[in-house]
Design a protein around this motif. Structure first.
Motif, PDB file in Angstrom:
ATOM      1  N   ALA A 119      47.013  47.286  46.019  1.00  0.00           N
ATOM      2  CA  ALA A 119      47.496  45.817  45.645  1.00  0.00           C
ATOM      3  C   ALA A 119      47.607  45.128  46.877  1.00  0.00           C
ATOM      4  O   ALA A 119      47.847  43.641  46.708  1.00  0.00           O
ATOM      5  N   ALA A 120      47.479  45.866  48.091  1.00  0.00           N
ATOM      6  CA  ALA A 120      48.074  45.065  49.394  1.00  0.00           C
ATOM      7  C   ALA A 120      47.045  43.849  49.615  1.00  0.00           C
ATOM      8  O   ALA A 120      47.607  42.833  49.923  1.00  0.00           O
ATOM      9  N   GLY A 121      45.880  43.913  49.377  1.00  0.00           N
ATOM     10  CA  GLY A 121      45.053  42.870  49.720  1.00  0.00           C
ATOM     11  C   GLY A 121      45.238  41.657  48.593  1.00  0.00           C
ATOM     12  O   GLY A 121      45.004  40.488  48.857  1.00  0.00           O
ATOM     13  N   LEU A 122      45.656  41.946  47.417  1.00  0.00           N
ATOM     14  CA  LEU A 122      45.735  41.109  46.475  1.00  0.00           C
ATOM     15  C   LEU A 122      47.277  40.385  46.791  1.00  0.00           C
ATOM     16  O   LEU A 122      47.320  39.082  46.420  1.00  0.00           O
ATOM     17  N   LYS A 123      48.080  40.885  47.401  1.00  0.00           N
ATOM     18  CA  LYS A 123      49.456  40.365  47.597  1.00  0.00           C
ATOM     19  C   LYS A 123      49.620  39.212  48.731  1.00  0.00           C
ATOM     20  O   LYS A 123      50.366  38.644  48.726  1.00  0.00           O
ATOM     21  N   VAL A 124      48.345  39.540  49.511  1.00  0.00           N
ATOM     22  CA  VAL A 124      48.521  38.731  50.852  1.00  0.00           C
ATOM     23  C   VAL A 124      47.811  37.557  50.582  1.00  0.00           C
ATOM     24  O   VAL A 124      47.892  36.618  51.363  1.00  0.00           O
ATOM     25  N   GLY A 125      47.084  37.353  49.597  1.00  0.00           N
ATOM     26  CA  GLY A 125      46.220  35.980  49.344  1.00  0.00           C
ATOM     27  C   GLY A 125      47.152  34.929  48.836  1.00  0.00           C
ATOM     28  O   GLY A 125      48.266  35.185  48.652  1.00  0.00           O
ATOM     29  N   SER A 126      46.511  33.822  48.696  1.00  0.00           N
ATOM     30  CA  SER A 126      47.275  32.757  48.483  1.00  0.00           C
ATOM     31  C   SER A 126      47.730  32.625  46.919  1.00  0.00           C
ATOM     32  O   SER A 126      48.661  32.099  46.542  1.00  0.00           O
ATOM     33  N   ARG A 127      46.681  33.448  45.951  1.00  0.00           N
ATOM     34  CA  ARG A 127      47.206  33.415  44.673  1.00  0.00           C
ATOM     35  C   ARG A 127      48.333  34.392  44.309  1.00  0.00           C
ATOM     36  O   ARG A 127      48.348  35.534  45.211  1.00  0.00           O
ATOM     37  N   ARG A 128      49.372  34.057  43.451  1.00  0.00           N
ATOM     38  CA  ARG A 128      50.273  34.878  42.917  1.00  0.00           C
ATOM     39  C   ARG A 128      49.962  35.739  41.781  1.00  0.00           C
ATOM     40  O   ARG A 128      49.310  35.062  40.790  1.00  0.00           O
ATOM     41  N   TYR A 129      49.985  36.752  41.523  1.00  0.00           N
ATOM     42  CA  TYR A 129      49.346  37.736  40.378  1.00  0.00           C
ATOM     43  C   TYR A 129      50.688  38.116  39.644  1.00  0.00           C
ATOM     44  O   TYR A 129      51.782  38.757  40.252  1.00  0.00           O
ATOM     45  N   SER A 130      50.590  38.122  38.333  1.00  0.00           N
ATOM     46  CA  SER A 130      51.761  38.750  37.545  1.00  0.00           C
ATOM     47  C   SER A 130      51.767  40.212  37.576  1.00  0.00           C
ATOM     48  O   SER A 130      50.668  40.702  38.123  1.00  0.00           O
ATOM     49  N   ARG A 131      52.662  40.894  37.327  1.00  0.00           N
ATOM     50  CA  ARG A 131      52.780  42.252  37.370  1.00  0.00           C
ATOM     51  C   ARG A 131      51.419  42.788  36.540  1.00  0.00           C
ATOM     52  O   ARG A 131      51.048  43.802  37.080  1.00  0.00           O
ATOM     53  N   ALA A 132      51.383  42.331  35.349  1.00  0.00           N
ATOM     54  CA  ALA A 132      50.274  42.805  34.310  1.00  0.00           C
ATOM     55  C   ALA A 132      48.965  42.603  35.009  1.00  0.00           C
ATOM     56  O   ALA A 132      48.065  43.546  34.941  1.00  0.00           O
ATOM     57  N   GLU A 133      48.594  41.509  35.732  1.00  0.00           N
ATOM     58  CA  GLU A 133      47.496  41.193  36.407  1.00  0.00           C
ATOM     59  C   GLU A 133      47.198  42.330  37.354  1.00  0.00           C
ATOM     60  O   GLU A 133      46.076  42.658  37.772  1.00  0.00           O
ATOM     61  N   LEU A 134      48.429  42.544  38.179  1.00  0.00           N
ATOM     62  CA  LEU A 134      48.169  43.263  39.182  1.00  0.00           C
ATOM     63  C   LEU A 134      47.932  44.820  38.747  1.00  0.00           C
ATOM     64  O   LEU A 134      46.845  45.387  39.303  1.00  0.00           O
ATOM     65  N   ASP A 135      48.628  45.449  37.937  1.00  0.00           N
ATOM     66  CA  ASP A 135      48.188  46.606  36.962  1.00  0.00           C
ATOM     67  C   ASP A 135      46.635  46.633  36.754  1.00  0.00           C
ATOM     68  O   ASP A 135      46.422  47.561  36.970  1.00  0.00           O
ATOM     69  N   GLU A 136      46.237  45.494  36.257  1.00  0.00           N
ATOM     70  CA  GLU A 136      44.964  45.519  35.745  1.00  0.00           C
ATOM     71  C   GLU A 136      43.972  45.615  36.874  1.00  0.00           C
ATOM     72  O   GLU A 136      42.889  46.285  36.934  1.00  0.00           O
ATOM     73  N   LEU A 137      44.199  44.571  37.876  1.00  0.00           N
ATOM     74  CA  LEU A 137      43.190  44.707  38.804  1.00  0.00           C
ATOM     75  C   LEU A 137      43.107  45.994  39.907  1.00  0.00           C
ATOM     76  O   LEU A 137      42.181  46.295  40.469  1.00  0.00           O
TER      77      LEU A 137
END
Lengths: 265, 281
Positions: A119-137
């Motif tokens: 998830a590190a690369g997802l969290k560092v981007g400008s977009r905010r993901y919900s918990r469920a989205e993060l789980d899925e990605l």
């Protein structure tokens, strides 16, 4: 510049990534010399050559990592989808989110769990993901990296408990989780055993369905197995570039032939 | 055969020499601990911990004011010194390649070698005199100044141990430079940084000289940072040099308590560093 590398290969489609007269230096000494190359979308391009020929440096110019080394500099151009990545309106940090990279040795972040690594690369981007989205990605990235089945019950574990090959696939999952345009692999199997190498090579074949893959390797068999196009570098210069089958069966340059038949390097 | 014997003898001699050195290093520590327990333990009763000193020469009394004062002054010094020291150390390791880094490093090294009493005089000049009175705050500042270069340099060393590949991996993932430094590199080095910080705190906990001109000492129980305050080290200094047997007894007790505090900090530092700084393999 050598005449013999001119080749129409890969030119039939618009390249995803293209270098134009690219030079890279360490403290004024050129390590990459005037390289113009095209990387076809959703294909695997291998960069081969003996140690110290500048293949890793070339790769590190493509996501602007090279310039962060002290004393390093770059000239020439690199275009991603036709836009200059060295242009004044390109933010290198943003660029690196579009170009994933995996290194020689696995580099999982030791303070994060397996899940958080992906998830590190997802969290560092400008977009905010919900918990469920993060789980899925995270799950998708791990599945795409062919690691999901092995780690799905231990997502909260420390990544250093994984084997070297698993760690490397974790790093691939981490790199592809933000869905980059291009994936750079810098000798991704050089620290792995044969089984780990096999898994990564199979994975590269899968990854090219979705990504433009560029893999640096000193292993010629690997280049022949996994790539569609091959570029041969020698002493910082591009000697030959073309479809992998051509490079390995009917190379134009005597130097390419000498290298692939094992007479040097 | 002869040569082999010679080599064995030489090897044995060197091992014995290093073992002797190791024992000689341990000896003072063991003697100090033994002496402190032998002479100080008998003073440690409830009164010792909850009472303040009595008038000179009277029996009884305790060092509650000094124990609390030590905690307050050392705690305040840590609150000032640790963020600055750790911050500067991270800066040196991550960004200190240029002239600025060289300068900070040089100053830290010089400051590291500065006698602590000089730092006490310095703080007296710039804090105590302008404020017009001694204070616990001035003492804390003096201890912080003493601690900062130590913490800075150990932090720098520890952060440097984190493999560069981790930083690059973070940057390649699209981390901005500062975020790669903080959430990957510093986070990986954190247990080591905490250990360095604890060692730094332990090192200043027993300092006396910089407090003589700053915190001064106080026979009463004080918690106000702007007033003079007692610490265990100051209490030991006064009592051990005083004429009364009762004072000497209390000084031994205070020394034992101070030693225990430092020992606990040291053990804590050991424990934290064992919880694993696993910066890649």
């Amino acid at each position: 510049m050598l005449a013999e590398h001119v080749s129409p290969a890969g030119a039939e489609i618009d390249p995803k990534l293209r270098t134009d007269g690219l030079w890279a230096y360490f403290n004024g000494t050129a390590a990459v010399k005037d390289i113009s190359l095209q990387f076809a979308p959703k294909r695997v391009t291998a960069i081969i050559g003996p140690s110290g020929c500048g293949k890793s440096t070339l790769l590190r110019c493509l996501n602007r990592l090279h310039e962060l080394v002290e004393g390093a500099s770059v000239s020439g151009e690199v275009y991603l989808d036709g836009r200059s990545i060295y242009g004044p309106d390109t933010d290198p940090v943003e660029l690196r989110r579009k170009i994933g990279m995996v290194f020689q040795r696995p580099t999982p972040f030791p303070t994060m769990t397996i899940y958080d690594n992906v998830a590190a690369g997802l969290k560092v981007g400008s977009r905010r993901y919900s918990r469920a989205e993060l789980d899925e990605l995270v799950e998708k990235a791990l599945r795409d990296a062919a690691l999901w089945d092995e780690v799905k019950d231990r997502l909260r574990d420390n990544p250093l408990r994984l084997s070297g090959g698993q760690q490397q696939r974790l790093c691939i999952a981490r790199a592809i989780a933000p869905r980059p345009d291009v994936l750079l692999l810098d000798e991704p199997t050089s620290s792995l055993d044969p089984a780990g190498t096999q898994a990564i090579e199979d994975l590269i074949q899968e990854l090219k369905r979705q990504y433009t893959v560029i893999v640096v390797t000193h292993n010629l068999q690997q280049a022949a197995r996994v790539s569609d196009y091959t570029a041969f570098l020698y002493l910082g210069e591009l000697v030959e570039f073309g479809p992998t089958a051509t490079i390995f069966t009917r190379p134009r340059s005597p130097r390419t032939e000498a290298y692939i038949t094992g007479r040097f390097g | 055969m002869n040569r082999r014997l010679r080599r064995r003898l030489l090897s044995g001699a060197f091992i014995a020499a290093t073992a002797l050195a190791a024992v000689l290093v341990l000896l003072p520590l063991v003697l100090i601990l033994f002496d402190l327990v032998a002479r100080g333990a008998s003073s440690l009763n409830l009164e010792f911990f909850i009472r303040n000193p009595r008038a000179p020469g009277q029996p009884g009394g305790g060092v509650a004011n000094a124990i609390v004062g030590t905690l307050i002054i050392v705690g305040t010094a840590a609150a000032i010194g640790l963020p600055l020291g750790i911050g500067a150390g991270v800066y040196l390791a991550e960004f200190g390649h240029g002239k600025m880094g060289w300068l900070v490093r040089f100053v830290a090294d010089v400051l590291n070698g500065t006698p602590s009493i000089v730092i006490g005089v310095f703080v007296w000049t710039w804090m105590v005199r302008p404020m017009g009175h001694f204070s616990a705050l001035a003492g804390a500042v003096a201890l912080a100044v003493l601690m900062i270069p130590m913490v800075t340099r150990t932090t720098e060393e520890i952060v440097r141990l984190v493999p560069g590949a981790l930083r690059e991996a973070a940057l390649a993932l699209g981390y901005p430079r500062w975020r790669a430094a903080l959430s990957v590199v510093v986070r990986t080095a954190w247990p080591g940084i905490v250990t360095g910080a604890l060692v730094g705190v332990a090192r200043i906990a027993g300092e006396t000289a910089p407090l003589l001109f700053t915190a001064l000492g106080n026979l009463n129980f004080k918690t106000d940072l702007l007033e003079p305050m007692q610490t265990l080290s100051l209490q030991i200094y006064v009592y051990a040099t005083g004429p009364f047997a009762e004072w000497h007894r209390l000084a031994w007790g205070a020394a034992l308590v101070l030693m225990m505090m430092v020992l606990v900090l040291g053990l804590l530092a050991r424990y934290v560093s064992r919880t694993r700084f696993s910066g890649g393999r």
